[in-house]
Design a protein around this motif. Structure first.
Motif, PDB file in Angstrom:
ATOM      1  N   ARG A  95      91.110  51.205  46.942  1.00  0.00           N
ATOM      2  CA  ARG A  95      90.221  49.602  46.448  1.00  0.00           C
ATOM      3  C   ARG A  95      88.851  49.083  46.718  1.00  0.00           C
ATOM      4  N   ARG A  96      88.289  49.833  46.630  1.00  0.00           N
ATOM      5  CA  ARG A  96      87.039  49.786  46.871  1.00  0.00           C
ATOM      6  C   ARG A  96      86.073  50.132  45.457  1.00  0.00           C
ATOM      7  N   ASP A  97      86.447  51.514  45.516  1.00  0.00           N
ATOM      8  CA  ASP A  97      86.115  51.737  43.137  1.00  0.00           C
ATOM      9  C   ASP A  97      86.657  50.787  42.806  1.00  0.00           C
ATOM     10  N   ALA A  98      88.329  50.340  42.607  1.00  0.00           N
ATOM     11  CA  ALA A  98      89.026  49.336  41.910  1.00  0.00           C
ATOM     12  C   ALA A  98      87.915  48.439  41.651  1.00  0.00           C
ATOM     13  N   SER A  99      87.510  47.590  42.784  1.00  0.00           N
ATOM     14  CA  SER A  99      86.452  46.812  43.040  1.00  0.00           C
ATOM     15  C   SER A  99      84.768  46.774  42.046  1.00  0.00           C
ATOM     16  N   ILE A 100      84.788  48.615  42.187  1.00  0.00           N
ATOM     17  CA  ILE A 100      83.594  48.472  42.275  1.00  0.00           C
ATOM     18  C   ILE A 100      83.404  48.228  40.281  1.00  0.00           C
ATOM     19  N   LEU A 101      85.341  49.094  39.679  1.00  0.00           N
ATOM     20  CA  LEU A 101      85.355  49.153  38.368  1.00  0.00           C
ATOM     21  C   LEU A 101      84.904  47.801  37.622  1.00  0.00           C
ATOM     22  N   TYR A 102      85.957  46.172  38.806  1.00  0.00           N
ATOM     23  CA  TYR A 102      85.921  45.332  37.774  1.00  0.00           C
ATOM     24  C   TYR A 102      84.038  44.877  37.683  1.00  0.00           C
ATOM     25  N   CYS A 103      83.640  45.046  37.991  1.00  0.00           N
ATOM     26  CA  CYS A 103      81.878  44.958  38.562  1.00  0.00           C
ATOM     27  C   CYS A 103      81.308  44.970  37.227  1.00  0.00           C
ATOM     28  N   ILE A 104      81.845  46.843  37.444  1.00  0.00           N
ATOM     29  CA  ILE A 104      80.904  47.435  36.065  1.00  0.00           C
ATOM     30  C   ILE A 104      81.443  46.783  34.872  1.00  0.00           C
ATOM     31  N   ARG A 105      82.825  46.423  34.550  1.00  0.00           N
ATOM     32  CA  ARG A 105      83.272  46.091  33.396  1.00  0.00           C
ATOM     33  C   ARG A 105      83.030  44.731  33.065  1.00  0.00           C
ATOM     34  N   LYS A 106      82.556  44.121  34.024  1.00  0.00           N
ATOM     35  CA  LYS A 106      82.131  42.103  34.045  1.00  0.00           C
ATOM     36  C   LYS A 106      80.792  42.494  33.644  1.00  0.00           C
ATOM     37  N   LYS A 107      79.844  43.502  33.538  1.00  0.00           N
ATOM     38  CA  LYS A 107      79.525  43.847  33.691  1.00  0.00           C
ATOM     39  C   LYS A 107      77.706  42.925  34.854  1.00  0.00           C
ATOM     40  N   MET A 108      78.593  43.267  35.892  1.00  0.00           N
ATOM     41  CA  MET A 108      77.736  42.043  36.974  1.00  0.00           C
ATOM     42  C   MET A 108      76.452  42.836  37.500  1.00  0.00           C
ATOM     43  N   SER A 109      75.401  41.986  38.008  1.00  0.00           N
ATOM     44  CA  SER A 109      74.130  43.446  38.468  1.00  0.00           C
ATOM     45  C   SER A 109      74.518  43.899  39.940  1.00  0.00           C
ATOM     46  N   LEU A 110      73.612  44.246  40.230  1.00  0.00           N
ATOM     47  CA  LEU A 110      73.872  44.842  41.722  1.00  0.00           C
ATOM     48  C   LEU A 110      73.795  43.754  42.989  1.00  0.00           C
ATOM     49  N   ASP A 111      73.387  42.713  42.748  1.00  0.00           N
ATOM     50  CA  ASP A 111      73.273  41.912  43.822  1.00  0.00           C
ATOM     51  C   ASP A 111      75.237  41.093  43.699  1.00  0.00           C
ATOM     52  N   GLU A 112      75.153  40.261  42.373  1.00  0.00           N
ATOM     53  CA  GLU A 112      76.330  39.963  42.277  1.00  0.00           C
ATOM     54  C   GLU A 112      77.529  41.045  42.886  1.00  0.00           C
ATOM     55  N   SER A 113      77.812  42.040  42.568  1.00  0.00           N
ATOM     56  CA  SER A 113      78.568  43.326  43.458  1.00  0.00           C
ATOM     57  C   SER A 113      77.906  43.661  44.504  1.00  0.00           C
ATOM     58  N   ASN A 114      77.398  43.154  45.298  1.00  0.00           N
ATOM     59  CA  ASN A 114      77.958  43.634  46.560  1.00  0.00           C
ATOM     60  C   ASN A 114      78.162  42.002  47.190  1.00  0.00           C
TER      61      ASN A 114
END
Length: 150
Positions: free
Chosen positions: A119-138
Motif C-alpha cells: 500500500r505505501r509503495d503504491a502510494s509513492i508510485l502514484y506520487c512519482i507518476r503524478k510528478k508530485m513534490s516531496l511536500d505534496e507526497s508527504n
C-alpha cells in the motif's frame, strides 16, 4: 538413445552457489560491487551524479529539496555511503525523477524497488507518476494513514 551434454566453458567459468555464498559471507559490500560491475551497471553514486547533471540538480538543491543534511548528501554523492530507501525516494521526488530512474537508483543502492501490492509503495508510485513534490507526497501519504518520507 542417450545424448551426451555439451560441456562448454560456461560451466567452468560460472561461480558455484557455494562460492558465491562464501564471497557474500566474507565481504557483502565487495560481493555487491562485483555483482554490479559484472552487469556493467554504474555505481549508485555514478548514476545519481549522471541524473543530477541531466536534471541540472546540484548538491545544495538536494540538501534543501530532499531535506537531507549537507554532510550526508556529500557522502553518497562521493560514493562513501549508500542512502536508505526513504532518502532515495525523497531524492527522486525532489528531483522529479521518472519511475524507471527511481527504480534503478533503488536497485543500484541494493534497496527493494517500489512494489504496487504494498500500500505505501503504491502510494509513492502514484506520487512519482503524478510528478508530485516531496511536500505534496508527504501530505498524500499522511492523508492515507501511511508513514511519510520525512
Amino acid at each position: 538413445m542417450t545424448t551426451k551434454k555439451d560441456s562448454s566453458n560456461t560451466a567452468d567459468t560460472a561461480p558455484t552457489t557455494a562460492r558465491l555464498l562464501r564471497m557474500l559471507e566474507t565481504s557483502p559490500r565487495r560481493f555487491q560491487e562485483q555483482q554490479l560491475a559484472e552487469k556493467n551497471d554504474p555505481s549508485f553514486h555514478a548514476y545519481l551524479n549522471k541524473l543530477m547533471e541531466e536534471y541540472q540538480y546540484y548538491a545544495p538543491d538536494l540538501v534543501v529539496g530532499a531535506c537531507i543534511s549537507k554532510t550526508y548528501v556529500y557522502q553518497f554523492i562521493n560514493g562513501d555511503r549508500l542512502p536508505g530507501r526513504d532518502i532515495i525516494l525523497r531524492i527522486a521526488l525532489a528531483m522529479g525523477l521518472t519511475l524507471d530512474e527511481t527504480q534503478r537508483l533503488l536497485t543500484l543502492a541494493g534497496k527493494s524497488v517500489l512494489y504496487p501490492r504494498i500500500r505505501r509503495d503504491a502510494s509513492i508510485l502514484y506520487c512519482i507518476r503524478k510528478k508530485m513534490s516531496l511536500d505534496e507526497s508527504n501530505s498524500f501519504l499522511e492523508d492515507l494513514g501511511e508513514e511519510t518520507l520525512l
